[in-house]
Enzyme design. Sequence first.
Site, short mmCIF file in Angstrom:
data_model
loop_
_atom_site.label_atom_id
_atom_site.label_comp_id
_atom_site.label_asym_id
_atom_site.label_seq_id
_atom_site.Cartn_x
_atom_site.Cartn_y
_atom_site.Cartn_z
N ASP A 95 32.56 46.08 39.71
CA ASP A 95 31.44 45.25 40.15
C ASP A 95 31.83 44.21 41.19
O ASP A 95 31.06 43.92 42.10
CB ASP A 95 30.82 44.53 38.94
CG ASP A 95 29.77 45.38 38.24
OD1 ASP A 95 29.50 46.49 38.73
OD2 ASP A 95 29.24 44.94 37.21
N ASP B 267 39.83 30.93 43.58
CA ASP B 267 38.77 30.37 42.75
C ASP B 267 37.56 30.26 43.66
O ASP B 267 37.52 29.42 44.56
CB ASP B 267 39.17 29.00 42.20
CG ASP B 267 38.13 28.44 41.23
OD1 ASP B 267 36.96 28.84 41.32
OD2 ASP B 267 38.50 27.61 40.37
N HIS B 268 36.55 31.11 43.42
CA HIS B 268 35.45 31.19 44.38
C HIS B 268 34.66 29.89 44.49
O HIS B 268 33.93 29.69 45.46
CB HIS B 268 34.52 32.36 44.04
CG HIS B 268 33.74 32.17 42.77
ND1 HIS B 268 34.19 32.58 41.55
CD2 HIS B 268 32.53 31.60 42.55
CE1 HIS B 268 33.30 32.29 40.62
NE2 HIS B 268 32.29 31.70 41.20
N HIS C 138 37.65 26.31 37.40
CA HIS C 138 36.53 25.72 38.12
C HIS C 138 36.45 24.20 37.97
O HIS C 138 36.42 23.46 38.96
CB HIS C 138 35.22 26.33 37.64
CG HIS C 138 35.06 27.78 37.94
ND1 HIS C 138 35.75 28.41 38.95
CD2 HIS C 138 34.29 28.74 37.38
CE1 HIS C 138 35.41 29.68 39.00
NE2 HIS C 138 34.53 29.90 38.05
#
Length: 518
Positions: free
Chosen positions: A30, A198-199, A261
């Site tokens: 995905d 880390d998006h 995050h």
Amino acid sequence: MSTSNGPNGGRPKPPPAPPCAFVIFGASGDLTRRLLIPALYNLAASGLLSDGFRIIGVARGEMSAEDFKAGLEKGLQEFATQKVDAATAKWLLNCVSYIVGDVDDPATYQKLKAELEKLEASGHTQGNRLFYCATPPQAFAPIALRLGEAGLSDEGEDNTPWRRVIIEKPFGTSLESAKELNRKLLSVLDEDQIFRIDHYLGKETVQNILVLRFANGLFEPIWNRNHIDHVQITVAETVDVGTRGKFYDATGALRDMVPNHLFQLLSLVAMEPPARFDANSVRSEKAEALDSIRIPSTEEALFQSVRAQYRGGKIGDKEITAYRKSPDVNPGSTTETYAALKLEIDNWRWAGVPFYLRTGKALSKRRTEIAIKFKQAPVSMFRHMKLDEFGENLMVIEIQPEEGIKWLFNAKVPGPKVEIASVGMTFEYKDYFEAAPSTGYETLIYDCMMGDAILYQRADGVEAGWRAVEPFLTAWKEAGAEGIATYEAGSEGPAESEELLLTDSRRWRSITDPNGSR
């Protein structure tokens, strides 16, 4: 705050990234079709990929290259963040090839080596290689080790051509596992070849924290314990665990969100000014900030934290099944879907300033923000007024769903009588800058190809984050089912979380209606 003439025109356009082979391990998953391919399309549409760019997908699924491309094209049409131009999509898909293989099989890397050498011989990629681990975490180390064994990650003395590896989160599940993963990676790669992604750091507002703090003389002088009362960092999600019960029940909200995050946001707020704006300087200060977090005892960790699970409820028109009744979740699970922590940073700048962090699933609204509460000004000249008439002085950095910055302060209500009300000023990116919708991965992928690691985590930063989280994991494990709270799906979280701040005579900003609470 609206403006009519933003500085969009005249800015120099970034150069295209150098040619490279973009190798995706786990390419049939995905992550590739939902995020990576749409991000690469956006880079191509912006002219930031060179003619020598090529994609090699590696996965176990038996399919032809054409079938693989067809799946990518379908994913692009479904998940693109902007209108898909047929010519750009065709160019990108023509860059794609596919290799069938298991990531732990040495034969896979021999096939990959042959494909890379074929591309290089045909004049593409210039020998540069970017390996993206879009796989489950247990495959990260084996991929790196196999790349090393096959000689695919070796660089020359001057790092030309370059070889880089992007590692997705979670980066370990504990301090010990993070150290072990770092040890294995560094046995075959140099630190400057490892890009721990880390998006969240791809979001414009997150990157803007550095500019906001260090490019404005207005803020840095008051960015300390003398003027700031406390900091709140919130990452609230409306989604439930869904079909990810097996993964989530072994992970939980704390491991899933806090060491990556939330700590990335905390480190940008808390770090000292770097000597220069480069990767080593910025990452050193971020790691130092995380390393300065006070490590609590087990007893203190229990007192300074809240963990909870969601019960059944409703979010909008959607009925939410209780966490313990979700597929693949242990009916007696003690895994938290909500975590709140109180942290303190032991250095001169932040002594005595608490940082409150919270994150959870199945909450009332999707919201990510950093709220910086400034100390109240002396009000002796307004002593005839009630203190509750005064609003809070807040700077709120909004990261999602909207990106912007809001200031809340007190102002006089028009009229002959002196009355005070809380007012706000808002800056939103969409009002000032023309920016195409993105996945959040574009900047990070482009930076990796350019060799700029400023938005990526370094080994010491990762380990410092886990070191700060470890006491809470230990305390919760020892407590077992005792002390785990519950909250209704669609609410703002457990009442115990409110008590965490009320103990300090403070309160959380509302997730549902932050502007309705002062």
